[in-house]
Design an enzyme around this catalytic site. Structure first.
Site, PDB file in Angstrom:
ATOM      1  N   ASP A 473       0.828  -1.206   0.000  1.00  0.00           N
ATOM      2  CA  ASP A 473       0.000   0.000   0.000  1.00  0.00           C
ATOM      3  C   ASP A 473       0.866   1.261   0.000  1.00  0.00           C
ATOM      4  O   ASP A 473       1.584   1.544   0.971  1.00  0.00           O
ATOM      5  CB  ASP A 473      -0.889  -0.076   1.263  1.00  0.00           C
ATOM      6  CG  ASP A 473      -2.004   0.935   1.256  1.00  0.00           C
ATOM      7  OD1 ASP A 473      -2.033   1.769   0.348  1.00  0.00           O
ATOM      8  OD2 ASP A 473      -2.838   0.870   2.176  1.00  0.00           O
ATOM      9  N   GLY A 516      -5.215   3.392  -7.869  1.00  0.00           N
ATOM     10  CA  GLY A 516      -5.445   3.601  -9.305  1.00  0.00           C
ATOM     11  C   GLY A 516      -4.599   4.695  -9.930  1.00  0.00           C
ATOM     12  O   GLY A 516      -4.819   5.058 -11.093  1.00  0.00           O
ATOM     13  N   ASP A 537     -10.550   4.174  -1.124  1.00  0.00           N
ATOM     14  CA  ASP A 537     -11.173   3.167  -0.258  1.00  0.00           C
ATOM     15  C   ASP A 537     -12.691   3.162  -0.375  1.00  0.00           C
ATOM     16  O   ASP A 537     -13.325   4.209  -0.415  1.00  0.00           O
ATOM     17  CB  ASP A 537     -10.807   3.438   1.204  1.00  0.00           C
ATOM     18  CG  ASP A 537      -9.341   3.130   1.476  1.00  0.00           C
ATOM     19  OD1 ASP A 537      -8.576   2.967   0.508  1.00  0.00           O
ATOM     20  OD2 ASP A 537      -8.977   3.063   2.653  1.00  0.00           O
TER      21      ASP A 537
HETATM   22  C1  GLA Z   1      -5.377   2.330   2.858  1.00  0.00           C
HETATM   23  C2  GLA Z   1      -5.923   1.179   2.006  1.00  0.00           C
HETATM   24  C3  GLA Z   1      -6.912   0.385   2.834  1.00  0.00           C
HETATM   25  C4  GLA Z   1      -6.222  -0.156   4.082  1.00  0.00           C
HETATM   26  C5  GLA Z   1      -5.613   0.988   4.874  1.00  0.00           C
HETATM   27  C6  GLA Z   1      -4.738   0.483   6.013  1.00  0.00           C
HETATM   28  O1  GLA Z   1      -6.364   3.248   3.181  1.00  0.00           O
HETATM   29  O2  GLA Z   1      -6.503   1.670   0.846  1.00  0.00           O
HETATM   30  O3  GLA Z   1      -7.431  -0.688   2.062  1.00  0.00           O
HETATM   31  O4  GLA Z   1      -5.254  -1.098   3.713  1.00  0.00           O
HETATM   32  O5  GLA Z   1      -4.805   1.817   4.051  1.00  0.00           O
HETATM   33  O6  GLA Z   1      -4.185   1.505   6.756  1.00  0.00           O
END
Ligand code: GLA
Length: 723
Positions: A473, A516, A537
């Site tokens: 991430d 994305g 998210d």
């Molecule tokens: C981001 C990701 C989420 C999750 C959080 C964890 O927001 O997009 O899916 O993994 O981090 O902190």
């Protein structure tokens, strides 16, 4: 005690008289920062225009991070004050803002909030001198976006007077059999009003119940009315409450959590993917997914050398040294009969030949995830039978890392995860796979330790623990990338981790998470990503589901076995992103849409709820083998949006057997009968086609040119069309 589940009537509950609201739909907009921009007198006529409903990335400001200002101009008629009962405060609803905001009315600060996923609703006294009644006003919003999506988003940004109706809420609750309407009074006085409830069959409009009741609710108390006594059937419950002093109204219209998937038969049936990818010499772990009366006995004909199958559990394990496609026959039997199915193991360099299916901790537990919580969902995934439908990954998201590394630079798990290897072995022994989470930056999004400059250490640790899946991430890598927004910079950290993963002696599915940026679907395969998040998210609202799910219109061009676009994890069941879980705010029809659309999109299916609290509706939703088969189809195509008529859309996915899965989605707030012509959705080859309803697992008949279906608001008809 019967357990009541609350469905918050978010979309369907609205206050009438909304016509008095002042909408904040379009603003003047400029990137940059200047404190003069908050002033009423500032001349913004040269600025651009922007809508408040979507991030600026979707409105000609791609890649912009930093400060920007919105300025909404509006007249504030004192008639809206006069028409309210309380007349004392004004609500300024700004929706969500990514990430931080400071909001000014005519130059005066009226509120500020930090954090992108929070509704902004500021209230100010109606006699506040900042308000210019019957004159021109400006709300100026200074926004700071630290990365990813930026700016205002969501819906119903508006200004209105607070009134007695705002202190009254009405919702529907369900237990396994019945429904109840609950009116809560949070006003400091008794409230009164008229409640009208009706229960109908939405397909035939047949009325089952009609109730009109005068209701009075004391301060702080609830009024409860039981209704609809078989909620597993599809019923529409409508409730209207009219407050007697203002005649303002709250309205709910919602379906029962009706069950569509037929119960599995006692006869053995093999479910799940028909193909599995592994690298030469890497450990194979594949549990045959099968339903039927227990105990089942498993066997495999033509099992390749190096593999073994456990006859009691159906777990296939071992290694295959040489690349190639190995075709075998899976067999499952019980006293009722025997099922057989062809299965292929492709030994090569591509993993995740069908979209990964399983569970992830984030949408339920957020950063409060722990070993106990992971084990409890994993155990429930087995005990409630989801494993028999192909659900297999158990993925820990953010929150497992200790803040510092050991003396050798190795990442260590924190006290909530005392022994990753023990957890991993337990999962593997039960036929499940184990996933983990990190960031290419120094810190994860939750502020935990990331992998920056320790990629090899971390990949090696993951392999030692027996990890099968890594979600990687972007988060604080934003600070490393700085102002450099070149494609190479976006790819670099993923290429580094790709190389580290490829050095390991086991297969680790690589899930790119960077929302994305730079159209990751166009290049995710170059960094050997098996899946890539395509958006920010998701959350458990129709707005979020709709804007994410129905925007996946170009990704199909890049999707193929082992390369999946990921519109984020599932938002069904008990979710909450922390300790306090709540039932998803999606209606039952929206949940059927969610699972249907994600299946058509060939999206990774990661359940985001506490599986140990799975209710009958959600279990049924996640156990439909014909729907799952659309997602797991070995051809690996992603659906195309073939018709977009505004109030409805049709998405079509080509399947390995030559047939097509077709989703007919009603995006409107009302029931619609939708007719599609095979020609309109590019199914020209033959006229007459066999149609099967996938949720009901029922043949509907032969349709010559036209197929018509009545679809619920925000709902779907998912069919298979066979030539
Ligand atoms: C981001 C990701 C989420 C999750 C959080 C964890 O927001 O997009 O899916 O993994 O981090 O902190």
């Amino acid at each position: 005690m019967k357990k009541w589940i609350t469905l918050l009537a978010t979309i369907c509950s609205f206050h009438l008289f909304a016509q008095q609201d002042i909408k904040l739909e379009e603003a003047k907009f400029k990137t940059g920062d200047n404190s003069n921009w908050k002033e009423l007198s500032f001349d913004d006529s040269q600025w651009g225009n922007i809508k408040s409903s979507a991030n600026w990335e979707f409105q000609s400001y791609p890649d912009y991070n930093g400060y920007a200002w919105y300025r909404f101009h509006f007249k504030l008629p004192s008639s809206i004050k006069d028409k309210s009962l309380w007349k004392d405060s004004l609500r300024i609803a700004l929706g969500k803002i990514d990430d931080d905001d400071e909001a000014y009315l005519n130059g005066i600060l009226i509120g500020k909030t930090q954090g992108w996923n929070i509704f902004r609703e500021y209230h100010i006294a109606a006699n506040n001198p900042a308000i210019l009644w019957d004159a021109d006003n400006v709300i100026a919003i200074r926004v700071l976006d630290t990365g990813g999506g930026g700016g205002m988003y969501g819906k119903d940004q508006h200004i209105s007077m607070m009134d007695i109706i705002d202190g009254i809420s009405m919702k529907l609750q369900f237990n396994a059999t019945e429904a109840a309407i609950v009116i809560h009074n949070s006003v400091s006085k008794k409230i009164e009003g008229k409640l009208i409830v009706s229960v109908t069959d939405p397909e035939t409009n047949k009325v089952f119940e009609n109730v009109i009741k005068q209701v009075s609710v004391k301060a702080g108390e609830n009024f409860l009315l039981k209704t609809a006594n078989d909620v597993s059937k599809k019923l529409l419950i409508t409730a209207n409450f009219e407050e007697s002093l203002t005649h303002k109204t709250i309205h709910i219209s919602q379906s029962t959590p009706y069950i569509l998937t037929p119960a599995p038969s006692a006869f053995p049936k093999i479910n799940g993917a028909t193909v599995f990818g592994v690298r030469p010499g890497s450990p194979v772990l594949y549990k045959i997914a099968a339903t039927g009366e227990k105990p089942l006995q498993y066997a495999v004909e033509n099992l390749p050398e190096g593999l073994k199958v456990d006859a009691a559990t159906g777990i296939i394990a071992g290694t295959i040294k040489l690349p190639g496609t190995y075709t075998m026959k899976l067999k499952v039997k019980n006293p009722k009969g025997i099922a057989a199915r062809t299965f292929k193991i492709k030994v090569g360099d591509v993993l995740a030949l069908t979209p990964p299916m399983g569970w992830n901790s984030w949408n339920c537990w957020g950063l409060s995830v722990s070993t106990e919580k992971v084990e409890s969902s994993a155990k429930a995934l087995i005990d409630k039978g989801l494993i028999n439908h192909g659900w297999s990954f158990i993925n820990i998201d953010d929150g497992w890392e200790e803040p510092t590394r050991d003396a050798d630079g190795n990442v260590i798990s924190n006290s909530k995860f005392p022994d990753m290897k023990v957890l991993s072995d337990w999962l593997h022994n039960n036929g499940l796979k184990f996933g983990i989470y990190s960031s290419p930056g120094p810190k994860t999004c939750g502020g935990y330790l990331g992998s920056y400059q320790h990629e090899i250490n971390d990949a090696t640790t993951y392999a030692k623990w027996g990890i099968d899946y890594l979600k990687y991430d972007w988060c604080s890598y934003e600070n490393i990338a700085g102002k450099d927004t070149s494609l190479a910079t976006y790819q670099k950290p993923y290429a580094i981790m790709r190389d580290a993963l490829l050095k390991q002696n086991r297969d680790i599915v690589f899930s790119l998470c960077q929302y994305g940026m730079k159209n990751v679907w166009e290049w995710g395969d170059k960094v050997n990503g098996n899946c890539w998040r395509t958006t920010g998210d998701i959350e458990d609202t129709w707005e979020s589901l709709k804007s994410i799910g129905f925007s996946q219109t170009v990704q199909h061009k890049y999707t193929k076995p082992g390369r999946w676009s990921d519109p984020d994890m599932l938002i069904v069941g008990q979710v909450g992103w922390g300790e306090n879980l709540h039932p998803t705010r999606l209606t039952p029809d929206e949940q059927y849409t969610h699972i249907s659309l994600w299946s058509l999109l060939s999206a990774p299916l990661l359940i985001g709820c506490d599986i140990s609290k799975l209710d009958d509706f959600t279990l049924n939703l996640l156990s439909n083998d014909e729907v799952i088969a659309v997602n797991q189809d070995a051809l690996g195509k992603e659906a195309k949006q073939i018709l977009n008529k505004g109030s409805y859309q049709v998405w079509i996915k080509e399947l390995e057997d030559g047939s097509h899965a077709v989703g007919i989605f009603n995006l409107s707030d009302n029931y619609q009968t939708i007719q599609i012509n095979w020609n309109d959705i590019d199914l020209k080859k033959a006229n007459a086609k066999k149609v099967r309803d996938l949720w009901r697992q029922k043949d509907l008949g032969i349709y010559k040119n036209l197929f018509g279906t009545k679809v619920a608001p925000h709902g779907v008809t998912l069919i298979k069309v066979i030539d």
